[in-house]
Design a protein around this motif. Structure first.
Motif, PDB file in Angstrom:
ATOM      1  N   ASP A  20      97.263  21.249  22.461  1.00  9.00           N
ATOM      2  CA  ASP A  20      98.480  20.722  21.811  1.00  9.00           C
ATOM      3  C   ASP A  20      98.152  19.799  20.645  1.00  9.00           C
ATOM      4  N   ALA A  21      97.303  18.820  20.911  1.00 10.11           N
ATOM      5  CA  ALA A  21      97.145  17.731  19.944  1.00 10.11           C
ATOM      6  C   ALA A  21      96.015  17.963  18.952  1.00 10.11           C
ATOM      7  N   PHE A  22      95.131  18.886  19.247  1.00 13.33           N
ATOM      8  CA  PHE A  22      94.057  19.150  18.282  1.00 13.33           C
ATOM      9  C   PHE A  22      94.126  20.583  17.770  1.00 13.33           C
ATOM     10  N   THR A  23      93.808  21.541  18.639  1.00 13.20           N
ATOM     11  CA  THR A  23      93.689  22.933  18.174  1.00 13.20           C
ATOM     12  C   THR A  23      94.988  23.442  17.572  1.00 13.20           C
ATOM     13  N   GLY A  24      96.111  23.203  18.265  1.00 11.08           N
ATOM     14  CA  GLY A  24      97.392  23.744  17.793  1.00 11.08           C
ATOM     15  C   GLY A  24      97.756  23.230  16.415  1.00 11.08           C
ATOM     16  N   LEU A  25      97.611  21.929  16.228  1.00  7.16           N
ATOM     17  CA  LEU A  25      98.016  21.340  14.949  1.00  7.16           C
ATOM     18  C   LEU A  25      97.034  21.697  13.831  1.00  7.16           C
ATOM     19  N   ALA A  26      95.730  21.589  14.134  1.00  9.50           N
ATOM     20  CA  ALA A  26      94.741  21.931  13.101  1.00  9.50           C
ATOM     21  C   ALA A  26      94.868  23.401  12.709  1.00  9.50           C
ATOM     22  N   THR A  27      95.112  24.264  13.700  1.00  8.51           N
ATOM     23  CA  THR A  27      95.275  25.696  13.409  1.00  8.51           C
ATOM     24  C   THR A  27      96.496  25.932  12.529  1.00  8.51           C
ATOM     25  N   THR A  28      97.584  25.214  12.817  1.00 13.54           N
ATOM     26  CA  THR A  28      98.799  25.398  12.014  1.00 13.54           C
ATOM     27  C   THR A  28      98.559  24.997  10.565  1.00 13.54           C
ATOM     28  N   HIS A  29      97.915  23.839  10.351  1.00 12.87           N
ATOM     29  CA  HIS A  29      97.605  23.425   8.965  1.00 12.87           C
ATOM     30  C   HIS A  29      96.735  24.481   8.280  1.00 12.87           C
ATOM     31  N   MET A  30      95.738  24.967   8.995  1.00  7.07           N
ATOM     32  CA  MET A  30      94.824  25.958   8.401  1.00  7.07           C
ATOM     33  C   MET A  30      95.558  27.259   8.102  1.00  7.07           C
ATOM     34  N   ALA A  31      96.428  27.671   9.040  1.00 10.85           N
ATOM     35  CA  ALA A  31      97.177  28.932   8.856  1.00 10.85           C
ATOM     36  C   ALA A  31      98.048  28.853   7.609  1.00 10.85           C
ATOM     37  N   VAL A  32      98.725  27.712   7.429  1.00  2.00           N
ATOM     38  CA  VAL A  32      99.595  27.558   6.249  1.00  2.00           C
ATOM     39  C   VAL A  32      98.743  27.551   4.984  1.00  2.00           C
ATOM     40  N   ALA A  33      97.632  26.815   5.016  1.00  3.69           N
ATOM     41  CA  ALA A  33      96.790  26.708   3.809  1.00  3.69           C
ATOM     42  C   ALA A  33      96.249  28.071   3.388  1.00  3.69           C
ATOM     43  N   ARG A  34      95.743  28.847   4.334  1.00  3.29           N
ATOM     44  CA  ARG A  34      95.118  30.114   3.941  1.00  3.29           C
ATOM     45  C   ARG A  34      96.164  31.135   3.480  1.00  3.29           C
ATOM     46  N   ALA A  35      97.408  31.001   3.996  1.00  2.00           N
ATOM     47  CA  ALA A  35      98.461  31.920   3.552  1.00  2.00           C
ATOM     48  C   ALA A  35      99.004  31.527   2.180  1.00  2.00           C
ATOM     49  N   VAL A  36      99.071  30.229   1.933  1.00  2.00           N
ATOM     50  CA  VAL A  36      99.732  29.747   0.720  1.00  2.00           C
ATOM     51  C   VAL A  36      98.790  29.715  -0.491  1.00  2.00           C
ATOM     52  N   MET A  37      97.565  29.290  -0.286  1.00  2.00           N
ATOM     53  CA  MET A  37      96.678  29.032  -1.437  1.00  2.00           C
ATOM     54  C   MET A  37      96.597  30.202  -2.421  1.00  2.00           C
ATOM     55  N   PRO A  38      96.418  31.439  -1.969  1.00  5.52           N
ATOM     56  CA  PRO A  38      96.325  32.523  -2.948  1.00  5.52           C
ATOM     57  C   PRO A  38      97.631  32.755  -3.704  1.00  5.52           C
ATOM     58  N   ARG A  39      98.736  32.260  -3.145  1.00  6.46           N
ATOM     59  CA  ARG A  39     100.050  32.527  -3.749  1.00  6.46           C
ATOM     60  C   ARG A  39     100.612  31.306  -4.467  1.00  6.46           C
ATOM     61  N   LEU A  40      99.901  30.186  -4.433  1.00  4.29           N
ATOM     62  CA  LEU A  40     100.404  28.951  -5.040  1.00  4.29           C
ATOM     63  C   LEU A  40     100.327  29.103  -6.565  1.00  4.29           C
ATOM     64  N   SER A  41     101.465  28.867  -7.232  1.00  6.94           N
ATOM     65  CA  SER A  41     101.541  29.210  -8.663  1.00  6.94           C
ATOM     66  C   SER A  41     100.698  28.312  -9.552  1.00  6.94           C
ATOM     67  N   GLY A  42     100.479  27.057  -9.124  1.00  4.90           N
ATOM     68  CA  GLY A  42      99.781  26.116 -10.002  1.00  4.90           C
ATOM     69  C   GLY A  42     100.743  25.254 -10.811  1.00  4.90           C
ATOM     70  N   ARG A  43     102.049  25.552 -10.756  1.00  7.13           N
ATOM     71  CA  ARG A  43     103.049  24.722 -11.467  1.00  7.13           C
ATOM     72  C   ARG A  43     103.214  23.381 -10.775  1.00  7.13           C
ATOM     73  N   GLY A  44     103.159  23.402  -9.450  1.00  5.99           N
ATOM     74  CA  GLY A  44     103.426  22.190  -8.687  1.00  5.99           C
ATOM     75  C   GLY A  44     102.188  21.694  -7.971  1.00  5.99           C
ATOM     76  N   ALA A  45     102.353  21.290  -6.712  1.00  9.75           N
ATOM     77  CA  ALA A  45     101.218  20.732  -5.960  1.00  9.75           C
ATOM     78  C   ALA A  45     101.409  21.002  -4.470  1.00  9.75           C
ATOM     79  N   TYR A  46     100.320  20.853  -3.732  1.00 10.06           N
ATOM     80  CA  TYR A  46     100.313  21.026  -2.269  1.00 10.06           C
ATOM     81  C   TYR A  46      99.981  19.644  -1.703  1.00 10.06           C
ATOM     82  N   ALA A  47     100.904  19.052  -0.984  1.00 13.89           N
ATOM     83  CA  ALA A  47     100.686  17.708  -0.432  1.00 13.89           C
ATOM     84  C   ALA A  47     100.585  17.787   1.094  1.00 13.89           C
ATOM     85  N   ILE A  48      99.426  17.430   1.604  1.00 17.02           N
ATOM     86  CA  ILE A  48      99.196  17.434   3.051  1.00 17.02           C
ATOM     87  C   ILE A  48      99.412  16.007   3.565  1.00 17.02           C
ATOM     88  N   VAL A  49     100.223  15.884   4.601  1.00 13.48           N
ATOM     89  CA  VAL A  49     100.583  14.552   5.096  1.00 13.48           C
ATOM     90  C   VAL A  49      99.763  14.225   6.342  1.00 13.48           C
TER      91      VAL A  49
END
Ligand SMILES: NC(=O)c1ccc[n+]([C@@H]2O[C@H](COP(=O)([O-])OP(=O)(O)OC[C@H]3O[C@@H](n4cnc5c(N)ncnc54)[C@H](OP(=O)(O)O)[C@@H]3O)[C@@H](O)[C@H]2O)c1
Length: 238
Positions: free
Chosen positions: A111-140
């Motif tokens: 719950d507190a480690f694998t699930g959350l770290a995996t979710t951040h990684m899943a979003v990053a790997r899906a988004v990065m190739p499609r991120l336009s470069g106009r804006g920014a990616y802010a990780i909280v």
């Protein structure tokens, strides 16, 4: 309408206590704001909470983005329906406490480690190739990424891993895409009134928007320990 009007913004974790500030800040700019949440109930509750702020520019729906497949499907859908992704704010996670590291069990770890770290990684790997470069990616993340909190060690470990993920992404993206980390102290939210000196969810959202609109702000770690920190940054970027 501002120059954010056509921006396509993904906010996984947007219905959370901190994420609400980013959702409201981006909606106020006229951007298209995509907020997935893992249950219909949380989607309904958040829509009700937003009230009139939930305009037609809000795309709020139930979707599990916590796996590589789920996050990929989300990014593909954004690409298909909105034409791309300009900004991401990722306040994914929450607090966990109550055990020393040697007392945790496998469920805590998931719950507190694998699930959350995996979710951040899943979003990053899906988004990065499609991120336009106009804006920014802010990780909280929280300040606990940088120091140990006895009894909440899994939070510190997970946040440290996610902070390093931001550093690696920034290094790998070079000048092409801007990847920020917002490192927060305790936050005033709809759930915790906190103290006047604390940074608010609203200020966190305002800083995310301001960084996105400042192309000169290359990838960086932004410390928002207090509300005063946020106001200084907002004044500098104004
Ligand atoms: N609140 C504070 O005072 C504070 C202070 C410093 C740092 N932070 C950081 O800010 C971030 C957000 O905290 P918060 O207080 O807003 O938490 P929160 O209210 O619990 O919201 C967490 C959000 O993350 C999503 N989420 C939680 N676990 C997930 C998982 N395993 N997979 C996918 N999504 C998950 C939730 O989505 P669902 O709707 O799908 O459940 C929810 O939208 C965290 O990184 C936290 O460390 C918070």
């Amino acid at each position: 309408m501002t120059n954010q009007a056509a921006r396509r913004v993904l906010i996984p974790g947007g219905n959370g206590a901190v994420g609400e500030g980013a959702v409201r800040a981006y909606l106020a700019t006229g951007a298209e704001v995509v907020v997935p949440t893992r249950t219909e109930q949380r989607a309904d509750e958040f829509r009700e909470l937003l009230g009139d702020a939930a305009t037609g520019h809000l795309h709020l729906f139930a979707h599990d983005y916590s796996t590589f497949e789920g996050a990929e499907a989300l990014a593909v859908t954004m690409q298909d329906r909105l034409g791309g992704i300009d900004d991401v704010v990722a306040p994914i996670g929450g607090w966990w406490a109550g055990k020393r590291l040697w007392e945790i069990d496998a469920a805590d770890w998931d719950d507190a480690f694998t699930g959350l770290a995996t979710t951040h990684m899943a979003v990053a790997r899906a988004v990065m190739p499609r991120l336009s470069g106009r804006g920014a990616y802010a990780i909280v993340v929280g300040e606990s990424a940088a120091y140990p909190v006895p009894g909440s060690g899994l939070v510190s470990m997970e946040q440290a891993a996610v902070l390093m993920m931001q550093r690696v992404l920034a290094a790998e993206a070079g000048d092409e895409k801007r990847i920020h980390a917002l490192v927060l102290g305790p936050v005033r939210t709809r759930l915790v009134a906190g103290e006047a000196s604390w940074v608010s969810a609203e200020q966190v959202g305002a800083v995310a928007v301001a960084l996105s609109r400042s192309p000169g702000e290359s990838s960086r770690e932004v410390s928002l320990r207090t509300g005063a920190d946020a106001e200084l940054i907002l004044a500098r970027l104004a």
